[in-house]
Scaffold this active site. Structure first.
Site, PDB file in Angstrom:
ATOM      1  N   PHE A   1     -11.644  -7.339  14.006  1.00 49.74           N
ATOM      2  CA  PHE A   1     -10.567  -7.814  13.152  1.00 49.74           C
ATOM      3  C   PHE A   1     -10.212  -6.748  12.114  1.00 49.74           C
ATOM      4  O   PHE A   1     -11.085  -6.201  11.463  1.00 49.74           O
ATOM      5  CB  PHE A   1     -10.975  -9.124  12.449  1.00 49.74           C
ATOM      6  CG  PHE A   1      -9.934  -9.613  11.483  1.00 49.74           C
ATOM      7  CD1 PHE A   1      -8.670  -9.992  11.940  1.00 49.74           C
ATOM      8  CD2 PHE A   1     -10.199  -9.673  10.131  1.00 49.74           C
ATOM      9  CE1 PHE A   1      -7.701 -10.416  11.048  1.00 49.74           C
ATOM     10  CE2 PHE A   1      -9.231 -10.105   9.235  1.00 49.74           C
ATOM     11  CZ  PHE A   1      -7.973 -10.472   9.701  1.00 49.74           C
ATOM     12  N   GLN A   2      -8.947  -6.457  11.987  1.00 49.74           N
ATOM     13  CA  GLN A   2      -8.427  -5.447  11.051  1.00 49.74           C
ATOM     14  C   GLN A   2      -9.032  -4.065  11.279  1.00 49.74           C
ATOM     15  O   GLN A   2      -9.222  -3.305  10.339  1.00 49.74           O
ATOM     16  CB  GLN A   2      -8.614  -5.900   9.600  1.00 49.74           C
ATOM     17  CG  GLN A   2      -7.740  -7.107   9.284  1.00 49.74           C
ATOM     18  CD  GLN A   2      -7.553  -7.333   7.810  1.00 49.74           C
ATOM     19  OE1 GLN A   2      -8.440  -7.109   7.006  1.00 49.74           O
ATOM     20  NE2 GLN A   2      -6.357  -7.806   7.446  1.00 49.74           N
TER      21      GLN A   2
ATOM     22  N   GLU B   1       0.813  -1.226   0.000  1.00 52.27           N
ATOM     23  CA  GLU B   1       0.000   0.000   0.000  1.00 52.27           C
ATOM     24  C   GLU B   1       0.846   1.276   0.000  1.00 52.27           C
ATOM     25  O   GLU B   1       0.430   2.309  -0.506  1.00 52.27           O
ATOM     26  CB  GLU B   1      -0.961   0.031   1.188  1.00 52.27           C
ATOM     27  CG  GLU B   1      -2.116  -0.964   1.089  1.00 52.27           C
ATOM     28  CD  GLU B   1      -1.772  -2.322   1.658  1.00 52.27           C
ATOM     29  OE1 GLU B   1      -0.585  -2.572   1.967  1.00 52.27           O
ATOM     30  OE2 GLU B   1      -2.698  -3.154   1.798  1.00 52.27           O
TER      31      GLU B   1
ATOM     32  N   LYS C   1     -17.509  -0.810   6.088  1.00 54.43           N
ATOM     33  CA  LYS C   1     -17.894  -1.833   5.113  1.00 54.43           C
ATOM     34  C   LYS C   1     -19.403  -1.890   4.865  1.00 54.43           C
ATOM     35  O   LYS C   1     -19.849  -1.929   3.721  1.00 54.43           O
ATOM     36  CB  LYS C   1     -17.398  -3.195   5.607  1.00 54.43           C
ATOM     37  CG  LYS C   1     -17.727  -4.319   4.656  1.00 54.43           C
ATOM     38  CD  LYS C   1     -16.970  -5.588   4.989  1.00 54.43           C
ATOM     39  CE  LYS C   1     -17.256  -6.641   3.913  1.00 54.43           C
ATOM     40  NZ  LYS C   1     -16.470  -7.860   4.121  1.00 54.43           N
TER      41      LYS C   1
ATOM     42  N   MET D   1      24.456   8.833   2.344  1.00 55.11           N
ATOM     43  CA  MET D   1      24.331  10.136   2.989  1.00 55.11           C
ATOM     44  C   MET D   1      24.587  10.039   4.494  1.00 55.11           C
ATOM     45  O   MET D   1      25.189  10.935   5.081  1.00 55.11           O
ATOM     46  CB  MET D   1      22.946  10.729   2.721  1.00 55.11           C
ATOM     47  CG  MET D   1      22.779  12.152   3.215  1.00 55.11           C
ATOM     48  SD  MET D   1      24.003  13.270   2.520  1.00 55.11           S
ATOM     49  CE  MET D   1      23.114  13.929   1.107  1.00 55.11           C
TER      50      MET D   1
HETATM   51  C1  LIG Z   1      12.477   5.824   5.335  1.00 58.04           C
HETATM   52  C2  LIG Z   1      13.757   6.481   5.692  1.00 58.04           C
HETATM   53  N1  LIG Z   1      14.574   5.902   6.629  1.00 58.04           N
HETATM   54  C3  LIG Z   1      15.759   6.487   6.942  1.00 58.04           C
HETATM   55  C4  LIG Z   1      16.141   7.653   6.354  1.00 58.04           C
HETATM   56  C5  LIG Z   1      17.457   8.296   6.740  1.00 58.04           C
HETATM   57  N2  LIG Z   1      18.365   8.354   5.582  1.00 58.04           N
HETATM   58  C6  LIG Z   1      18.539   9.462   4.851  1.00 58.04           C
HETATM   59  S1  LIG Z   1      19.588   9.252   3.591  1.00 58.04           S
HETATM   60  C7  LIG Z   1      19.868   7.654   4.014  1.00 58.04           C
HETATM   61  C8  LIG Z   1      20.795   6.797   3.194  1.00 58.04           C
HETATM   62  C9  LIG Z   1      20.250   6.455   1.881  1.00 58.04           C
HETATM   63  O1  LIG Z   1      21.075   5.494   1.280  1.00 58.04           O
HETATM   64  P1  LIG Z   1      20.925   5.138  -0.248  1.00 58.04           P
HETATM   65  O2  LIG Z   1      19.509   4.966  -0.615  1.00 58.04           O
HETATM   66  O3  LIG Z   1      21.827   3.995  -0.570  1.00 58.04           O
HETATM   67  O4  LIG Z   1      21.391   6.466  -0.975  1.00 58.04           O
HETATM   68  P2  LIG Z   1      22.833   7.187  -1.017  1.00 58.04           P
HETATM   69  O5  LIG Z   1      22.835   8.197   0.068  1.00 58.04           O
HETATM   70  O6  LIG Z   1      23.861   6.131  -0.831  1.00 58.04           O
HETATM   71  O7  LIG Z   1      22.850   7.816  -2.358  1.00 58.04           O
HETATM   72  C10 LIG Z   1      19.138   7.315   5.150  1.00 58.04           C
HETATM   73  C11 LIG Z   1      19.182   5.991   5.806  1.00 58.04           C
HETATM   74  C12 LIG Z   1      15.255   8.225   5.423  1.00 58.04           C
HETATM   75  N3  LIG Z   1      15.516   9.391   4.819  1.00 58.04           N
HETATM   76  N4  LIG Z   1      14.102   7.610   5.097  1.00 58.04           N
END
Ligand SMILES: Cc1ncc(C[n+]2csc(CCOP(=O)(O)OP(=O)(O)O)c2C)c(N)n1
Lengths: 566, 176
Positions: free
Chosen positions: A112-113, A50, A162, A479
């Site tokens: 439920f749900q 979803e 529902k 990042m």
């Molecule tokens: C759902 C979610 N969880 C955690 C984060 C924190 N976060 C920001 S950037 C990042 C790393 C992303 O890694 P990747 O997708 O491999 O991209 P890169 O930075 O290596 O280009 C994380 C964990 C986020 N923005 N969103």
């Protein structure tokens, strides 16, 4: 004419002109799905999670400016929409999500749900409804769409029990359904608009600071005319990209934490800062007490709550960007002699900006072997002539995409700016591709993010959407690793993604095309191959530099002038 | 910028919709605003309820509270009546335990503060009712300190502007 709740719902979608929805069925929404079965004219995209449905609806909305629609069941189906709703709320994206609910008589019994989805989503929707009487359904549906797209757009959730889907009510012709209207000032106070223009006229170092509001209000034409006429430099936020052509000489590119040196210096040194649908987000302002200290500020925003929230503004103008800027354009056009002088007046400012540009132009060095992520984006940009629809996930790849893919037009850039949602990019790309089957749609992602909604490959294969997923694979949560390198003395805590699927094989397992580029010379050929595929998604695994950093960088909480270049 | 924190009284007209109180209080909680007191009840128009919210904060925070309230779809009208001439009233019930010695003293005190004895079903216990501005209630409570207070319940101020000003919802604009 009496119709059941489910029939009224379908009719309401048709009344709104909806012909494409994203969803996932379940017990509490079965009656609606049964009705949908009889209406093939409403295409339903069966996602595989979803969250994918909501992001796909979001991507669809960002490129079409029409509300995206998602349909889910109660309980877990509904709770899976929360991230997507919060993402859309933060970026002001029009969307309507409909969830099934347990029968009215069972609400509150831990049936439920059952989940109190209206309670759960109250703070992450613009508005939401629990329908308690089938006679209200038609009005609520119309209101939901109206609220989603009126004023500052946003997501609206409608929860339909529902049993109510089978109750009957009179169906009323659409134009006779009365709804409440959210209060939104569109036109802007003419005195304030005049004041803003007068202030701008005085400026020696003016700057247009353009945000997502300019995109949402479809104000590109007004913005371009205004900037071309006045020759005021244009800096854009992450969400504002595309509102003004990034390729134009007047564009200073992106502002903020990973914006260009010259746009950040300009916002630091300008004497009149004109915010056009930008909200002084902390990723732009850095340390507030140091932010753009020498400037008077004009701020157009449709949401009064954005005005004066973090930064004091000299000329607030509450209204729709398109209208307000259009009015200001008329004032500028009515003063040709003044405009001539104005170009002289701001010439030293442009000279200063030219020096900043020379000091730190945007660029990168690509060696003979190891692939730099920036190079991949540059090639994607060049080989699509800057005309692709680009979605991203969140991380370094997102910032590089923003820096190196230059948009000539709005509504081609879909990124989760406000919430920063990893997992957004791919489903959003599917939504965008279904809106524009002929266009090239590229999801620029990371090896971390793509795994957050990778299951949607099945959806993309089923619908033959030729989305290109460009994974910039640095084998890290890049990042986060960058922050750990810079601010936590290289303590790489839980960011290693060396254990990962073979993305090429994974793509093939789903029935998509899988490609890989491991050295520089392979980059252009794989992109060429990918661009030729038009009947299924393509995953390209670009094996890039492992420990590259995004620069420039304004350290979080630092002043804009603390910008680090490399 | 004004960093001085003041108490504010905000009158709000809302649609008498399911969940509207949760929307308003949730917005306060979610954005870190304070609610010092809140009262809500339907108006003569059953579709509309009226809230009086007592809050505090500096000028910037109060401005945000008003704007954020206005953003809620179910909110019809918001006004900060803090600096307006208003009638402000709070209702307070105080339950006390008496003894033979202080009974007369309490009666005198209650009388001076225009209090009413509203329950004396137990000869050793009384509930007193007081009506007045919030500050007056504070004063009365102080005077009651020497007695054995068992329970206090207060409504918080409600407010109504003096003179001809009347709080009315915007005429609901219907769209076709
Ligand atoms: C759902 C979610 N969880 C955690 C984060 C924190 N976060 C920001 S950037 C990042 C790393 C992303 O890694 P990747 O997708 O491999 O991209 P890169 O930075 O290596 O280009 C994380 C964990 C986020 N923005 N969103």
């Amino acid at each position: 004419m009496k119709l059941t709740g489910a029939q009224i719902f379908i009719q309401a979608l048709k009344d709104e002109g909806v012909d494409l929805i994203f969803g996932y069925p379940g017990g509490a929404i079965l009656h609606v799905y049964d009705e949908l079965y009889k209406h093939p004219e409403i295409r339903h995209v069966l996602v595989r999670h979803e969250q994918g449905a909501v992001h796909a609806a979001d991507g669809y909305a960002r490129v079409t400016c029409k509300p995206g629609v998602a349909l889910v069941t109660s309980g877990p189906g509904a709770t899976n929409t929360v991230t997507g709703l919060a993402t859309a709320l933060m970026d002001s994206i029009p969307m309507v999500v409909i969830s099934g609910q347990v029968p009215l008589s069972m609400i509150g019994n831990d049936a439920f749900q059952e989940a109190d989805i209206v309670g759960i989503t109250r703070p992450c929707t613009k508005h939401n409804y629990l329908v308690k009487d089938v006679r209200d359904l038609q009005r609520i549906m119309k209101e939901a769409f109206h609220i989603a797209r009126t004023g500052r757009p946003g997501p609206v959730l409608v929860d339909i029990p529902k049993d109510l889907q089978l109750h009957q009510a009179e169906y009323v012709p659409y134009d006779q359904v009365k709804v409440r209207s959210p209060r939104a000032v569109l036109q802007g106070h003419s005195g304030q608009i005049k004041k803003g223009w007068e202030l701008l006229k005085e400026a020696k170092r003016p700057l247009l600071y353009v945000g997502g509001g300019a995109v949402l209000s479809q104000a590109s034409d007004e913005l371009k005319k205004f900037a071309y006429l006045t020759k005021i430099p244009v800096a854009m936020t992450l969400m504002g990209l595309g509102a003004f052509p990034g390729t134009d000489d007047l564009s200073l590119g992106m502002l903020g934490m990973h914006g260009t040196y010259y746009s950040n210096m300009s916002i630091n040194e300008c004497d009149v800062l004109f915010s056009v649908g930008a909200r002084f987000d902390d990723r732009v302002t850095g340390k507030l007490s140091e932010f753009s200290k020498h400037s008077k500020k004009i701020h157009i925003d449709i949401d009064p709550a954005n005005v004066g929230k973090s930064v004091a503004v000299d000329v607030p103008i509450v209204g729709d960007v398109k209208y307000v800027l259009g009015e200001m354009l008329k004032m500028a056009e009515a003063a040709p002699a003044f405009i001539q002088n104005y170009h002289q007046q701001i010439r030293p400012w442009w000279e200063q900006i030219r020096q900043w540009r020379e000091k730190a132009p945007m660029g990168y060095q690509q060696g003979p072997k190891e692939i730099r992520a920036q190079y991949v984006i540059d090639m994607l940009y060049q080989m699509t002539k800057g005309e692709a629809i680009v979605t991203t996930d969140v991380g370094q790849h997102q910032m590089w995409a923003a820096q190196f893919y230059h948009f000539k037009e709005p509504h081609r850039w879909c990124t989760s700016g406000g919430l920063g949602t990893m997992g957004f990019g791919f489903p959003a790309a599917i939504g965008a591709q279904l809106a524009y089957p002929e266009k090239t749609v590229i999801c620029i992602s990371g090896d971390g993010s793509i795994q957050m909604n990778i299951q949607e490959l099945a959806t993309a294969v089923e619908w033959k959407t030729p989305v290109i997923i460009a994974i910039l694979n640095n084998h890290f949560l890049g990042m986060v690793r960058q922050w750990q390198e810079l601010f936590y003395e290289n303590r790489y805590s839980e960011v290693d993604l060396n254990v990962q699927p073979d993305f090429v094989k994974l793509a093939e397992a789903y029935g998509a095309v899988g490609l890989r580029a491991s050295v520089k010379d392979e980059v252009v050929p794989v992109i060429e191959r990918a661009l030729k595929v038009r009947d299924r998604p393509v995953v390209i695994d670009f094996v890039t530099t492992l420990e590259d950093n995004v620069y420039p960088m304004v350290p979080a909480g630092g002043a804009v002038s603390d910008i680090v270049l490399a | 910028m004004n960093h001085h924190e003041n108490t504010h009284t905000i009158s709000v007209l809302v649609e008498n919709e399911f969940g509207v109180l949760a929307r308003v209080s949730g917005m306060f909680a979610g954005r870190g605003f304070n609610i010092d007191a809140l009262s809500v009840a339907p108006t003569p128009d059953p579709r509309v309820s009226r809230m009086t919210i007592i809050t505090h904060g500096n000028a910037l925070i109060i401005e945000q509270i008003l704007k954020q309230l206005n953003r809620l779809i179910d909110v019809l009208k918001v006004i900060d009546v803090s600096s307006e001439a208003c009638v402000r009233r709070e209702l307070m019930l105080v339950k006390l335990r008496l003894n033979d010695k202080n009974k007369a003293e309490l009666a005198k005190l209650a009388d001076e503060a225009h209090g009413k004895i509203v329950d004396a079903s137990d000869p050793r216990i009384q509930i007193l009712e007081f009506v007045g501005e919030h500050q007056e209630m504070e004063g009365i409570l102080k005077k009651l300190q020497p007695f054995e207070i068992l329970e206090v319940v207060r409504t918080g101020n409600i407010a109504m502007q003096k003179g001809k000003n009347v709080l009315m919802p915007f005429p609901g604009e219907a769209v076709g």
